[in-house]
Design a protein around this motif. Structure first.
Motif, short mmCIF file in Angstrom:
data_model
loop_
_atom_site.label_atom_id
_atom_site.label_comp_id
_atom_site.label_asym_id
_atom_site.label_seq_id
_atom_site.Cartn_x
_atom_site.Cartn_y
_atom_site.Cartn_z
N LYS A 100 6.16 3.10 2.11
CA LYS A 100 5.31 4.03 2.18
C LYS A 100 5.63 4.39 0.68
CE LYS A 100 2.70 2.35 4.96
NZ LYS A 100 1.31 1.47 4.41
N SER A 101 6.46 4.92 0.02
CA SER A 101 6.90 6.31 -0.73
C SER A 101 6.25 5.72 -2.16
CB SER A 101 7.98 6.77 -1.03
OG SER A 101 8.45 5.03 -1.33
N ARG A 102 5.66 6.66 -3.63
CA ARG A 102 5.58 5.68 -4.94
C ARG A 102 6.76 4.98 -5.89
NH1 ARG A 102 0.78 6.44 -6.63
NH2 ARG A 102 -1.09 7.65 -5.87
N SER A 103 7.83 5.94 -5.25
CA SER A 103 9.16 5.10 -5.81
C SER A 103 9.78 6.33 -5.26
CB SER A 103 8.92 5.96 -6.96
OG SER A 103 8.27 5.03 -8.02
N VAL A 104 11.18 5.83 -4.85
CA VAL A 104 12.28 6.12 -4.29
C VAL A 104 13.70 6.63 -5.46
CG1 VAL A 104 15.13 5.56 -3.65
CG2 VAL A 104 12.53 4.58 -2.42
N ILE A 105 13.85 8.25 -5.72
CA ILE A 105 14.52 8.90 -6.63
C ILE A 105 15.81 9.05 -6.28
CG2 ILE A 105 14.68 10.50 -7.87
CD1 ILE A 105 11.90 9.54 -7.95
N VAL A 106 17.34 8.24 -7.18
CA VAL A 106 18.52 8.57 -7.53
C VAL A 106 18.80 9.03 -8.20
CG1 VAL A 106 20.27 6.60 -6.40
CG2 VAL A 106 18.54 5.82 -6.25
N GLN A 127 1.02 -1.54 0.15
CA GLN A 127 0.49 -0.15 0.55
C GLN A 127 0.97 1.06 0.22
OE1 GLN A 127 -3.32 -0.85 -0.14
NE2 GLN A 127 -2.71 -2.66 -0.33
N LYS A 128 0.61 1.82 -1.19
CA LYS A 128 1.67 3.29 -0.90
C LYS A 128 0.97 4.78 -1.31
CE LYS A 128 4.54 0.70 -2.27
NZ LYS A 128 5.95 0.25 -1.60
N GLU A 129 1.98 5.37 -0.60
CA GLU A 129 0.90 6.43 0.03
C GLU A 129 1.60 7.80 -1.24
OE1 GLU A 129 1.59 7.75 3.63
OE2 GLU A 129 1.03 6.11 4.62
N ASP A 130 0.72 9.07 -1.52
CA ASP A 130 0.98 9.85 -2.47
C ASP A 130 2.13 10.92 -1.94
OD1 ASP A 130 0.91 11.06 -4.68
OD2 ASP A 130 -0.91 12.36 -4.21
N PHE A 131 3.16 10.18 -2.13
CA PHE A 131 4.53 11.12 -1.95
C PHE A 131 5.70 10.04 -2.70
CE2 PHE A 131 4.49 8.73 1.46
CZ PHE A 131 6.29 8.02 1.99
N TYR A 132 6.80 11.08 -2.98
CA TYR A 132 8.21 10.04 -3.88
C TYR A 132 9.31 10.47 -2.54
CZ TYR A 132 5.46 9.17 -7.89
OH TYR A 132 4.38 9.37 -8.78
N LEU A 133 10.47 9.51 -2.48
CA LEU A 133 11.04 9.62 -1.50
C LEU A 133 12.30 9.63 -1.99
CD1 LEU A 133 12.13 9.52 1.91
CD2 LEU A 133 12.08 7.21 1.35
N ALA A 134 13.54 10.72 -1.63
CA ALA A 134 14.90 11.02 -2.04
C ALA A 134 15.70 10.64 -0.58
CB ALA A 134 15.51 12.15 -2.59
N SER A 135 17.01 9.64 -0.95
CA SER A 135 17.22 9.43 0.42
C SER A 135 18.59 9.51 0.34
CB SER A 135 17.15 8.23 1.37
OG SER A 135 17.90 7.70 2.42
N TRP A 195 4.77 17.72 -7.88
CA TRP A 195 4.08 16.17 -6.43
C TRP A 195 5.00 16.30 -5.06
CZ3 TRP A 195 4.93 12.02 -11.00
CH2 TRP A 195 4.36 12.59 -11.95
N LYS A 196 3.76 15.26 -4.27
CA LYS A 196 4.81 15.65 -3.20
C LYS A 196 6.13 14.72 -3.06
CE LYS A 196 4.25 14.92 1.85
NZ LYS A 196 3.09 14.34 2.96
N ARG A 251 12.56 5.64 8.58
CA ARG A 251 13.46 5.76 7.47
C ARG A 251 12.66 4.49 6.61
NH1 ARG A 251 18.02 3.25 5.00
NH2 ARG A 251 18.69 4.20 2.88
N LYS A 252 12.58 3.27 7.52
CA LYS A 252 11.93 1.84 6.65
C LYS A 252 10.33 2.90 6.30
CE LYS A 252 10.86 -0.25 11.12
NZ LYS A 252 11.50 -2.22 11.58
N GLN A 253 9.73 3.55 7.23
CA GLN A 253 8.65 3.45 7.06
C GLN A 253 8.36 4.50 5.76
OE1 GLN A 253 6.61 5.75 9.43
NE2 GLN A 253 3.91 4.36 9.20
N LEU A 254 9.50 5.27 5.33
CA LEU A 254 9.11 6.26 4.34
C LEU A 254 9.08 5.51 3.36
CD1 LEU A 254 11.10 9.79 5.52
CD2 LEU A 254 8.47 9.47 5.21
#
Length: 362
Positions: free
Chosen positions: A262-268, A194-202, A223-224, A256-259
């Motif tokens: 739940k993120s739609r995609s992780v950006i690299v 189940q993904k939420e409406d945000f993207y993640l960069a770590s 987009w978020k 961090r592991k929750q993010l």
């Protein structure tokens, strides 16, 4: 067989340090060596002894460890490791220089060649305050390159963390290398379909990570985007970002592991030598949108676990984001791929195979 484990320095906690921690857990009776050790900022070995070099006695050495670069080779050469039958060094730079008995074996797990020596211009983009000293730095680095090439011949065998790094080892050091992709402990990450409406960069907020490009693309889209990590570029990036881009700074492992899950995609966006973040994302069941060079070529399957783009520009990322949004991702398959390919068991099967071959124990 008496074993020594050697790492460049333990003053921070990044991907190389996480892999070294796994090596230490794999060999609980091995002695641990490093140039500098700051347990509050890196790995805490508890009651296990960590042997350091003379650099540990210098005031503020752990804080200014990168400024000590010209001293590391001599520090590692001064270590007396003659009692060990097998030395396993974990390095991006200096630990490969340690000496051994003529009949002992040295296996070097190489996360990268010494990047600041062989890609100086890229490296100095992270430290713009020192660019005015470039003529002096270049003189020092010229001498250090000769030393690096000489000490790169010390290990009997190299293991690279990706095919990209293996090619660099061959090109710069003229040494062949086995490849063992770094593992991820899947138990340390959550899975969610189940993904939420945000993207993640770590990532660390430094220039070569190219988060400026990520921010620009998300400014266009609206987009978020959530960004975890800190660094010298944070103020500049925050000033450029619109309200849909949020900077979270350092977050706990639990957050961090929750993010990740739940993120739609992780950006690299960076060209990574290997990069644990994409594998961590996949273990969490999350696809990766990545610049298609470097270590991601070892870890990602386009259209299955992620999407590649071919240039570090906002337009290229913009198109990749739209492409990824249109894909009906199989999050279970993404996780299964990562768990089967990049587990600790798979990693140590490769490592053990090399050790058995080198030491004649197979």
């Amino acid at each position: 067989m008496k074993v020594a484990l050697v790492h460049d320095y333990l003053t921070q906690r990044g991907g190389a340090e996480r892999v070294f921690e796994m090596l230490c857990q794999r060999y609980p009776d091995a002695d641990i060596y490093t140039s500098l050790y700051e347990p509050a900022s890196s790995i805490d070995f508890g009651d296990r002894a960590v042997f350091t070099t003379y650099l540990q006695q210098l005031p503020q050495a752990s804080r200014y460890f990168k400024l000590l670069a010209p001293l590391y080779y001599s520090a590692f050469r001064a270590l007396d490791l003659r009692e060990y039958d097998l030395i396993i060094s974990s390095t991006t730079s200096f630990a490969k220089a340690v000496r051994k008995r003529p009949d002992a074996k040295h296996i070097c797990f190489c996360h990268n060649i010494t990047r600041f020596l062989w890609d100086t211009q890229t490296y100095l983009r992270e430290y713009t305050a020192y660019r005015r000293f470039l003529p002096l730095i270049e003189q020092i680095f010229r001498a250090m390159r000769k030393a690096d090439l000489a000490y790169a011949q010390e290990p009997d065998v190299y293991i690279a963390n990706s095919h990209t790094v293996a090619r660099r080892i061959q090109e710069i050091y003229s040494k062949p290398a086995h490849v063992a992709n770094c593992p991820v402990d899947s138990e340390q990450f959550d899975f969610s379909p189940q993904k939420e409406d945000f993207y993640l960069a770590s990532a660390r907020l430094i220039s070569y990570k190219r988060l400026d490009v990520v921010v620009e693309a998300f400014n266009w889209l609206g987009w978020k985007l959530l960004i975890t990590g800190d660094g010298p570029e944070r103020d500049t990036l925050e000033a450029r970002a619109r309200q849909n881009v949020q900077f979270l700074g350092h977050v706990s492992d639990a957050e961090r592991k929750q993010l990740m899950s739940k993120s739609r995609s992780v950006i690299v966006m960076a060209l990574e030598d290997y990069g644990l973040v994409p594998v961590e994302a996949n273990v969490s069941g999350t696809p990766v949108i990545a610049y298609g060079e470097g270590g991601v070529l070892d870890t990602q399957i386009p259209g299955v676990t992620g999407v590649f783009f071919n240039s570090q520009t906002p337009h290229a990322l913009y198109r990749a984001l739209l492409k990824a949004k249109a894909i009906d991702w199989n999050y279970h398959r993404i996780r299964e791929h990562a768990v089967s390919r990049f587990s600790k068991d798979a990693f140590f099967q490769s490592i053990d195979s090399v050790i058995a071959e080198v030491c004649g124990t197979g």
